[in-house]
Design a protein around this motif. Sequence first.
Motif, PDB file in Angstrom:
ATOM      1  N   GLU A  45       0.922  -1.176   0.143  1.00 55.19           N
ATOM      2  CA  GLU A  45      -0.115   0.084  -0.163  1.00 55.19           C
ATOM      3  C   GLU A  45       0.967   1.360  -0.032  1.00 55.19           C
ATOM      4  O   GLU A  45       0.402   2.418  -0.567  1.00 55.19           O
ATOM      5  N   LYS A  46       2.062   1.242   0.670  1.00 57.35           N
ATOM      6  CA  LYS A  46       2.759   2.357   0.970  1.00 57.35           C
ATOM      7  C   LYS A  46       3.524   2.768  -0.617  1.00 57.35           C
ATOM      8  O   LYS A  46       3.357   3.872  -1.037  1.00 57.35           O
ATOM      9  N   ARG A  66       1.688  -4.263 -10.503  1.00 55.50           N
ATOM     10  CA  ARG A  66       0.676  -3.584 -11.295  1.00 55.50           C
ATOM     11  C   ARG A  66       0.534  -2.567 -10.161  1.00 55.50           C
ATOM     12  O   ARG A  66       0.742  -2.581  -9.083  1.00 55.50           O
ATOM     13  N   GLN A  67       0.318  -1.130 -10.955  1.00 55.74           N
ATOM     14  CA  GLN A  67       0.082   0.134 -10.307  1.00 55.74           C
ATOM     15  C   GLN A  67      -1.319  -0.194  -9.677  1.00 55.74           C
ATOM     16  O   GLN A  67      -2.345  -0.273 -10.202  1.00 55.74           O
ATOM     17  N   LEU A  68      -1.542   0.411  -8.432  1.00 56.01           N
ATOM     18  CA  LEU A  68      -2.791   0.295  -7.824  1.00 56.01           C
ATOM     19  C   LEU A  68      -3.577   1.496  -8.070  1.00 56.01           C
ATOM     20  O   LEU A  68      -3.122   2.579  -8.146  1.00 56.01           O
ATOM     21  N   ASP A  69      -4.698   1.366  -8.605  1.00 60.83           N
ATOM     22  CA  ASP A  69      -5.558   2.593  -9.054  1.00 60.83           C
ATOM     23  C   ASP A  69      -6.413   3.202  -8.003  1.00 60.83           C
ATOM     24  O   ASP A  69      -6.740   4.355  -8.040  1.00 60.83           O
ATOM     25  N   PRO A  72      -5.512   7.474  -3.384  1.00 64.70           N
ATOM     26  CA  PRO A  72      -5.856   9.007  -3.548  1.00 64.70           C
ATOM     27  C   PRO A  72      -4.850   9.711  -4.092  1.00 64.70           C
ATOM     28  O   PRO A  72      -4.169  10.154  -3.504  1.00 64.70           O
ATOM     29  N   ALA A  73      -4.770  10.282  -5.379  1.00 68.35           N
ATOM     30  CA  ALA A  73      -3.681  10.578  -6.013  1.00 68.35           C
ATOM     31  C   ALA A  73      -4.170  12.145  -5.968  1.00 68.35           C
ATOM     32  O   ALA A  73      -3.258  13.012  -5.670  1.00 68.35           O
ATOM     33  N   HIS A  74      -5.516  12.672  -6.380  1.00 70.29           N
ATOM     34  CA  HIS A  74      -5.780  14.019  -6.616  1.00 70.29           C
ATOM     35  C   HIS A  74      -7.044  14.159  -5.469  1.00 70.29           C
ATOM     36  O   HIS A  74      -8.176  14.435  -6.232  1.00 70.29           O
TER      37      HIS A  74
END
Length: 77
Positions: A45-46, A66-69, A72-74
């Motif tokens: 998760e980190k 795999r990149q986690l979708d 919370p990016a924005h």
Amino acid sequence: MSDTPAQTPNTASSPVDPKLLELLVCPVTKGPLVYDRERNELVSEKAGLAYPIRDGIPIMLVDEARQLDDTPAHAGA
């Protein structure tokens, strides 16, 4: 046992040895991994990465992760 770095399933049908899951850490953050039984992968998760498990072997390569979708990016745009 106290806190273990990976959450292991309670059934004998685990595709990965539970002892191995306890030893593995994220190669990027050196932090704990969470076993996602549904997707058959180890999640950091980190780092926001999920490492696949193929034929019972965790593939601990960043290029294979795999990149986690759901990170919370924005938040609050």
